[in-house]
Design a protein around this motif. Structure first.
Motif, mmCIF file in Angstrom:
data_model
loop_
_atom_site.group_PDB
_atom_site.id
_atom_site.type_symbol
_atom_site.label_atom_id
_atom_site.label_comp_id
_atom_site.label_asym_id
_atom_site.label_seq_id
_atom_site.Cartn_x
_atom_site.Cartn_y
_atom_site.Cartn_z
ATOM 1 N N LEU A 9 12.937 -12.344 29.114
ATOM 2 C CA LEU A 9 13.080 -10.892 28.907
ATOM 3 C C LEU A 9 14.502 -10.436 29.181
ATOM 4 C CD1 LEU A 9 9.865 -9.127 30.275
ATOM 5 C CD2 LEU A 9 10.681 -9.243 27.924
ATOM 6 N N MET A 40 12.245 -3.113 29.781
ATOM 7 C CA MET A 40 11.196 -3.249 28.777
ATOM 8 C C MET A 40 10.515 -1.891 28.571
ATOM 9 S SD MET A 40 7.832 -5.735 28.737
ATOM 10 C CE MET A 40 6.908 -4.649 29.850
ATOM 11 N N LEU A 100 9.659 -10.940 23.998
ATOM 12 C CA LEU A 100 8.245 -10.810 24.345
ATOM 13 C C LEU A 100 7.392 -11.816 23.588
ATOM 14 C CD1 LEU A 100 7.915 -6.921 24.536
ATOM 15 C CD2 LEU A 100 7.487 -8.532 26.394
#
Length: 486
Positions: free
Chosen positions: A67, A258, A399
């Protein structure tokens, strides 16, 4: 129009080669060392309890930093981070090939994982930015997905060949010229991919990196320890707490690592769910089928590697078919069909016996499974990066990779535990003759393959429920443009 397309096509082809080669290098290293582990243990004097870290050091840093790696590309430029990731991976590979001790090899594998965590999401986001949405991008994703899904099987084959005829060190050294080629080819071949100015969410980065790393570690530890092991349970418990904390931070932060709105698209969320399930089924199957071929059927490491070659070919067929059809039928049909084919292959494979014949009992299930995997990988890839804001394509790509990586760790942990438990129970009574041991091992593998089929069915249900539209508006628009142009 036609002249411009013809003039730019060679550059697009070169860009696809560079991106696919980067992805192949990353996924190969997940599996390629497995065949060489006995040689590595003998030469470097690894303790049996420490040998797992040759695999885990790469898996943990790769999964834990994905990520962050994807977001760095969004913020600081994808081509720049692609080059940095390739050079880090190359440096780790060179250090691994030169390693003179167990500790130095583990550190080198961790460095490879850091490079891979940057390289993998930036490669996919560069593909999304290079190829126009529609048929052009679908064809590129077909190649990329075939490489991604088939890389594990190719890694087992290459690991067997290199270990048998050269040395385990060349498993590391072979990455050096490839990594340098990628780093030097990136500037003239890949689009620049400017980053978007912004602040890096450090609290989010720390919590998600620590949480995912501990989760991968805990799941990987299950393969060599029991679920009741105190370290395993503590790792998984702390991982869950950190990931919950991460979600809370992201829901309140001004510059989240995120943004949670990325999951608002049902199709994309369904793609992530299916990716997790397929990753679990594929990794668990590769791990256990390798053991079955060698420990029960008596294949050599090299023969076992060649046994998986049809898997890579079948994945290529499924990926190529899906890349041509998805613009017309949308992602839902290939997603659900691919998951069902994968489940069929797994359940078929669960019928193996201790006296199985490779051609009649293993090859058929592998081909059905592989075609399904190719369909699932392309359709989830297309859906994950479609209609994503340019400054979030690295995150969307990361992701997808996180789902596959965590799914792989989860699949190996669950299926390995089931296989071990069933085998132990079978051997609890009766004499431990060669035939009895082979029968018990086969019963364990068979039960694990049934679980893999069940996981694939769960992925099918996720896609069936979550993916609502047979054809996205953007894809429909692309088709209309093609038809008008024709």
């Amino acid at each position: 129009m036609n002249n411009r397309t013809k003039s730019t096509q060679p550059n697009l082809n070169l860009a696809l080669i560079v991106i696919a080669l980067a992805q192949l290098m990353v996924v190969l290293d997940v599996a390629i060392v497995n065949v060489a582990l006995p040689s590595i243990q003998h030469e470097l004097g690894f303790a049996a309890t420490d040998l797992e870290w040759v695999v885990n050091a790469y898996a943990i840093t790769f999964g834990g930093l994905l990520l962050l790696g994807g977001r760095l590309g969004d913020l600081f430029g994808r081509r720049r981070m692609f080059v940095i990731g390739a050079l880090l991976f190359t440096a780790g590979s060179l250090a691994g090939g030169l390693a003179g001790s167990a500790a130095s090899l583990i550190v080198a594998r961790a460095a490879q994982g850091v490079g891979a965590a940057i390289l993998a999401p930036t490669a996919l986001s560069l593909l999304a930015g290079t190829f126009a949405q529609g048929a052009e991008r679908n064809r590129a994703l077909g190649v990329y997905s075939a490489v991604s899904a088939g890389g594990g099987a190719i890694g087992l084959l290459m690991g067997g060949i290199i270990t048998t005829y050269l040395s385990w060190r060349w498993i590391m050294f072979v990455n050096v010229p490839i990594g340098l080629l990628l780093a030097f080819a990136a500037r003239p071949v890949l689009i620049r991919g400017e980053g978007k100015p912004g602040r890096l969410d450090l609290p989010g980065a720390v919590t998600v990196t620590a949480g995912v790393s501990l989760l991968v570690y805990g799941l990987a530890r299950v393969a060599t320890h029991d679920w009741s092991d105190s370290v395993t349970r503590a790792s998984l418990g702390i991982a869950v707490a950190l990931l919950v904390t991460f979600v809370v931070l992201e829901s309140r932060g001004r510059n989240p690592l995120m943004p949670l709105h990325i999951f608002a698209n049902r199709n994309r969320s369904g793609a992530y769910g299916l990716s997790l399930a397929i990753g679990a089924a594929l990794s668990g199957m590769l791990f256990l089928l390798t053991l079955f071929l060698q420990n029960v059927l008596g294949f050599s490491p090299l023969q076992a590697g060649f046994a998986f070659l049809p898997t890579a070919l079948g994945i290529g067929v499924g990926a190529g078919l899906t890349s041509r059809l998805i613009s017309r039928v949308g992602p839902r049909v290939p997603m659900t069909t691919g998951a069902l084919l994968a489940a069929t292959g797994m359940f078929w494979l669960s019928a193996v016996t201790a006296h199985a014949n490779y051609v009649t009992d293993v090859l058929g299930p592998l081909l059905v499974l592989a075609i399904g995997l190719g369909m699932a990988f392309v359709s989830t890839g297309v859906t994950a990066i479609s209609e994503v804001a340019p400054n979030e394509s690295g995150l969307a790509s990361a992701l997808l990779n996180v789902g596959r990586q965590l799914g792989g760790s989860l699949g190996i942990a669950i299926m390995g535990t089931i296989a071990t438990t069933v085998t132990r129970n079978q051997l609890a009574t009766g004499a431990h003759t060669h035939a009895a041991v082979n029968g018990a091992l086969t019963a364990g593998f068979s039960s694990a393959f049934e679980i893999a089929g069940t996981i694939a069915i769960a992925g099918f249900l996720i896609a069936l429920v979550a993916v609502r539209h047979s054809q996205s508006p953007a894809t429909a628009a692309s088709i209309s443009e093609v038809e008008v142009a024709a």
